[in-house]
Design a protein around this motif. Structure first.
Motif, mmCIF file in Angstrom:
data_model
loop_
_atom_site.group_PDB
_atom_site.id
_atom_site.type_symbol
_atom_site.label_atom_id
_atom_site.label_comp_id
_atom_site.label_asym_id
_atom_site.label_seq_id
_atom_site.Cartn_x
_atom_site.Cartn_y
_atom_site.Cartn_z
ATOM 1 N N LEU A 2 -3.974 51.629 -23.609
ATOM 2 C CA LEU A 2 -2.682 51.471 -24.277
ATOM 3 C C LEU A 2 -1.546 51.795 -23.309
ATOM 4 C CD1 LEU A 2 -1.095 51.065 -26.961
ATOM 5 C CD2 LEU A 2 -1.287 53.538 -27.291
ATOM 6 N N ASP A 3 -0.547 50.922 -23.257
ATOM 7 C CA ASP A 3 0.661 51.191 -22.477
ATOM 8 C C ASP A 3 1.603 51.998 -23.364
ATOM 9 O OD1 ASP A 3 2.978 51.234 -21.006
ATOM 10 O OD2 ASP A 3 2.897 49.117 -20.444
ATOM 11 N N TRP A 4 1.679 53.303 -23.102
ATOM 12 C CA TRP A 4 2.477 54.186 -23.960
ATOM 13 C C TRP A 4 3.943 53.767 -23.987
ATOM 14 C CZ3 TRP A 4 -0.628 56.797 -26.854
ATOM 15 C CH2 TRP A 4 -1.863 57.238 -26.365
ATOM 16 N N ASN A 5 4.394 53.125 -22.931
ATOM 17 C CA ASN A 5 5.784 52.694 -22.864
ATOM 18 C C ASN A 5 6.123 51.692 -23.966
ATOM 19 O OD1 ASN A 5 8.293 52.963 -21.402
ATOM 20 N ND2 ASN A 5 7.993 50.863 -20.712
ATOM 21 N N ASP A 6 5.092 50.935 -24.427
ATOM 22 C CA ASP A 6 5.335 49.950 -25.482
ATOM 23 C C ASP A 6 5.699 50.609 -26.809
ATOM 24 O OD1 ASP A 6 4.890 47.835 -23.804
ATOM 25 O OD2 ASP A 6 2.805 47.549 -24.376
ATOM 26 N N LEU A 7 5.298 51.862 -26.980
ATOM 27 C CA LEU A 7 5.586 52.537 -28.248
ATOM 28 C C LEU A 7 7.082 52.703 -28.479
ATOM 29 C CD1 LEU A 7 2.832 55.319 -28.324
ATOM 30 C CD2 LEU A 7 2.919 53.228 -29.679
ATOM 31 N N LYS A 8 7.864 52.829 -27.400
ATOM 32 C CA LYS A 8 9.301 53.033 -27.603
ATOM 33 C C LYS A 8 9.956 51.790 -28.195
ATOM 34 C CE LYS A 8 11.013 51.812 -22.958
ATOM 35 N NZ LYS A 8 11.663 52.379 -21.745
ATOM 36 N N TYR A 9 9.395 50.611 -27.917
ATOM 37 C CA TYR A 9 9.936 49.389 -28.510
ATOM 38 C C TYR A 9 9.614 49.331 -29.999
ATOM 39 C CZ TYR A 9 10.572 48.096 -23.651
ATOM 40 O OH TYR A 9 10.961 48.084 -22.336
ATOM 41 N N PHE A 10 8.428 49.755 -30.363
ATOM 42 C CA PHE A 10 8.049 49.831 -31.775
ATOM 43 C C PHE A 10 8.946 50.812 -32.512
ATOM 44 C CE2 PHE A 10 5.079 52.329 -34.666
ATOM 45 C CZ PHE A 10 5.346 51.549 -35.784
ATOM 46 N N GLN A 30 16.727 41.042 -26.036
ATOM 47 C CA GLN A 30 15.928 40.899 -27.245
ATOM 48 C C GLN A 30 14.527 40.381 -26.949
ATOM 49 O OE1 GLN A 30 17.553 38.087 -30.017
ATOM 50 N NE2 GLN A 30 16.449 38.936 -31.767
ATOM 51 N N SER A 31 14.416 39.446 -26.018
ATOM 52 C CA SER A 31 13.112 38.860 -25.711
ATOM 53 C C SER A 31 12.147 39.894 -25.141
ATOM 54 C CB SER A 31 13.277 37.695 -24.724
ATOM 55 O OG SER A 31 13.834 38.148 -23.498
ATOM 56 N N THR A 32 12.682 40.865 -24.379
ATOM 57 C CA THR A 32 11.831 41.932 -23.841
ATOM 58 C C THR A 32 11.242 42.765 -24.963
ATOM 59 O OG1 THR A 32 13.079 42.043 -21.776
ATOM 60 C CG2 THR A 32 11.773 43.971 -22.364
ATOM 61 N N VAL A 33 12.070 43.097 -25.954
ATOM 62 C CA VAL A 33 11.583 43.877 -27.099
ATOM 63 C C VAL A 33 10.493 43.104 -27.835
ATOM 64 C CG1 VAL A 33 12.216 44.981 -29.277
ATOM 65 C CG2 VAL A 33 13.814 45.024 -27.351
ATOM 66 N N GLN A 34 10.730 41.838 -28.086
ATOM 67 C CA GLN A 34 9.745 41.015 -28.803
ATOM 68 C C GLN A 34 8.439 40.923 -28.021
ATOM 69 O OE1 GLN A 34 12.159 37.492 -29.123
ATOM 70 N NE2 GLN A 34 12.828 37.964 -31.217
ATOM 71 N N ARG A 35 8.556 40.721 -26.715
ATOM 72 C CA ARG A 35 7.360 40.576 -25.885
ATOM 73 C C ARG A 35 6.545 41.857 -25.851
ATOM 74 N NH1 ARG A 35 7.142 41.765 -20.687
ATOM 75 N NH2 ARG A 35 9.411 41.645 -20.461
ATOM 76 N N ARG A 36 7.216 42.992 -25.684
ATOM 77 C CA ARG A 36 6.489 44.261 -25.598
ATOM 78 C C ARG A 36 5.894 44.659 -26.944
ATOM 79 N NH1 ARG A 36 7.676 46.889 -20.705
ATOM 80 N NH2 ARG A 36 5.959 48.275 -21.304
ATOM 81 N N LEU A 37 6.602 44.363 -28.019
ATOM 82 C CA LEU A 37 6.083 44.665 -29.351
ATOM 83 C C LEU A 37 4.861 43.800 -29.656
ATOM 84 C CD1 LEU A 37 6.399 46.261 -31.953
ATOM 85 C CD2 LEU A 37 8.055 44.560 -32.735
ATOM 86 N N THR A 38 4.933 42.536 -29.273
ATOM 87 C CA THR A 38 3.789 41.636 -29.475
ATOM 88 C C THR A 38 2.586 42.101 -28.665
ATOM 89 O OG1 THR A 38 5.248 39.757 -29.894
ATOM 90 C CG2 THR A 38 2.983 39.253 -29.226
ATOM 91 N N ALA A 68 3.389 59.195 -35.620
ATOM 92 C CA ALA A 68 2.666 59.512 -34.390
ATOM 93 C C ALA A 68 3.371 58.909 -33.176
ATOM 94 C CB ALA A 68 1.232 58.990 -34.479
ATOM 95 N N ALA A 69 3.898 57.682 -33.337
ATOM 96 C CA ALA A 69 4.630 57.051 -32.238
ATOM 97 C C ALA A 69 5.902 57.830 -31.920
ATOM 98 C CB ALA A 69 4.965 55.610 -32.602
ATOM 99 N N GLN A 70 6.584 58.325 -32.947
ATOM 100 C CA GLN A 70 7.797 59.115 -32.731
ATOM 101 C C GLN A 70 7.487 60.420 -32.008
ATOM 102 O OE1 GLN A 70 9.044 59.265 -36.842
ATOM 103 N NE2 GLN A 70 10.701 57.769 -36.484
ATOM 104 N N GLN A 71 6.340 60.997 -32.279
ATOM 105 C CA GLN A 71 5.945 62.222 -31.588
ATOM 106 C C GLN A 71 5.735 61.967 -30.100
ATOM 107 O OE1 GLN A 71 2.513 63.449 -33.834
ATOM 108 N NE2 GLN A 71 3.722 64.497 -35.407
ATOM 109 N N VAL A 72 5.150 60.796 -29.786
ATOM 110 C CA VAL A 72 5.005 60.422 -28.373
ATOM 111 C C VAL A 72 6.381 60.249 -27.730
ATOM 112 C CG1 VAL A 72 4.139 58.664 -26.784
ATOM 113 C CG2 VAL A 72 2.766 59.329 -28.770
ATOM 114 N N GLU A 73 7.306 59.590 -28.448
ATOM 115 C CA GLU A 73 8.664 59.396 -27.942
ATOM 116 C C GLU A 73 9.340 60.735 -27.672
ATOM 117 O OE1 GLU A 73 12.628 56.977 -29.384
ATOM 118 O OE2 GLU A 73 11.683 58.365 -30.777
ATOM 119 N N HIS A 74 9.238 61.655 -28.622
ATOM 120 C CA HIS A 74 9.868 62.964 -28.460
ATOM 121 C C HIS A 74 9.275 63.711 -27.270
ATOM 122 C CE1 HIS A 74 10.905 62.871 -33.026
ATOM 123 N NE2 HIS A 74 11.742 62.152 -32.307
#
Length: 297
Positions: A2-10, A30-38, A68-74
């Protein structure tokens, strides 16, 4: 993996409700957000969000995983802040945010020279802004700030009074009558803040006392108000420390009680406890009598 960096887009899409708004918040398109979320959903194998006409909504699974994703972000933000703090401690840097006009006054006063003599291993850097810099983001360590500063998070102490009055140039006064009361302000051309500074107390005060006045200059900073008043284009509210020091200006009203606030020295609690910031706080408190003419006039 898992690319943890993708969680910030979610998390950003969940927080802002759209990929466009999430991109703006993250500083990407916007396209970067869509791509990373996908990519994140493809890796997980389940949908986190659903597209609706009104924006994005979390799926049941997305809602389940958000905390859980927010905890990773924090944790990531805390790590970045700790890393930056460690670097600043090692370098002995104290980043002080304050309004632009104060930088010149602080520098010329010799106050910071005395601090550097007492603490040669420490160095003060200015982060200049008439808007409040959010100390929680780590953009600055200490704020010298007036106004509504009690946000329940920052710690600090009062170091002086912030007084404002209304000023006009001598040339303006020679060409026009001065207002003899607040009620007469509406009959004069005024210099005020632009829309981005609409929440500033001076903006709110002018709207209250002179709602129909002609605003002939809209400024994004206190220095802009000062220059407008000196140019004689209109009357402007200014800090007394600034207005009274300009020989070209005349105080026509004030100090205005509604604009009076405290000057405070503020920091985040964990930053306040560091040796470098504690040294700066202790020095500034010991120099309050020298500081007052600089910030109050």
């Amino acid at each position: 993996m898992l690319d943890w960096n993708d969680l910030k887009y979610f998390v950003a899409v969940a927080r802002h409700g759209s990929t466009l708004a999430a991109g703006r918040a993250l500083g990407v398109d916007q396209s970067t957000v869509q791509r990373r979320l996908t990519a994140l959903e493809r890796h997980i194998g389940r949908a986190l969000v659903q597209r609706h006409t009104s924006g994005y909504r979390l799926t049941d699974f997305g809602t389940e995983m958000l905390q859980a994703a927010q905890q990773v972000e924090h944790a990531a933000v805390a790590f970045e802040q700790a890393l930056a703090e460690s670097r600043r401690n090692a370098a002995g840097v104290i980043r002080l945010t304050c309004p632009e006009p104060l930088v010149n006054r602080l520098t010329k006063s010799g106050l910071l020279d005395r601090f550097h003599v007492q603490h040669p291993a420490l160095h003060v850097e200015f982060v200049m802004s008439d808007k409040y810099i959010d100390l929680r983001t780590g953009e600055a360590d200490v704020a010298l700030r007036s106004g509504d500063t009690d946000d329940g998070v920052l710690v600090g102490r009062k170091v002086g009074d912030s007084l404002w009055a209304v000023y006009a140039s001598k040339d303006y006064v020679a060409r026009h009558d001065m207002p003899s009361s607040v009620e007469e302000l509406g009959g004069h051309p005024l210099a005020g803040f632009e829309e981005s500074m609409s929440a500033h107390r001076a903006s709110q005060w002018l709207r209250d006392v002179a709602p129909d006045a002609a605003i002939v200059a809209r400024c994004g900073s206190v220095l802009g108000l000062l220059l407008s008043a000196k140019a004689g284009v209109g009357i402007a509210p200014l800090p007394t420390a600034l207005g009274d020091s300009e020989p070209e200006l005349v105080r026509v009203l004030g100090p205005v009680a509604a604009l009076s606030r405290d000057w405070r020295l503020l920091a985040m609690p964990e930053i306040r406890k560091t040796a470098r910031v504690s040294a700066f706080f202790d020095f500034m408190v010991s120099e309050i009598e020298a500081l007052k003419p600089i910030i109050t006039g």
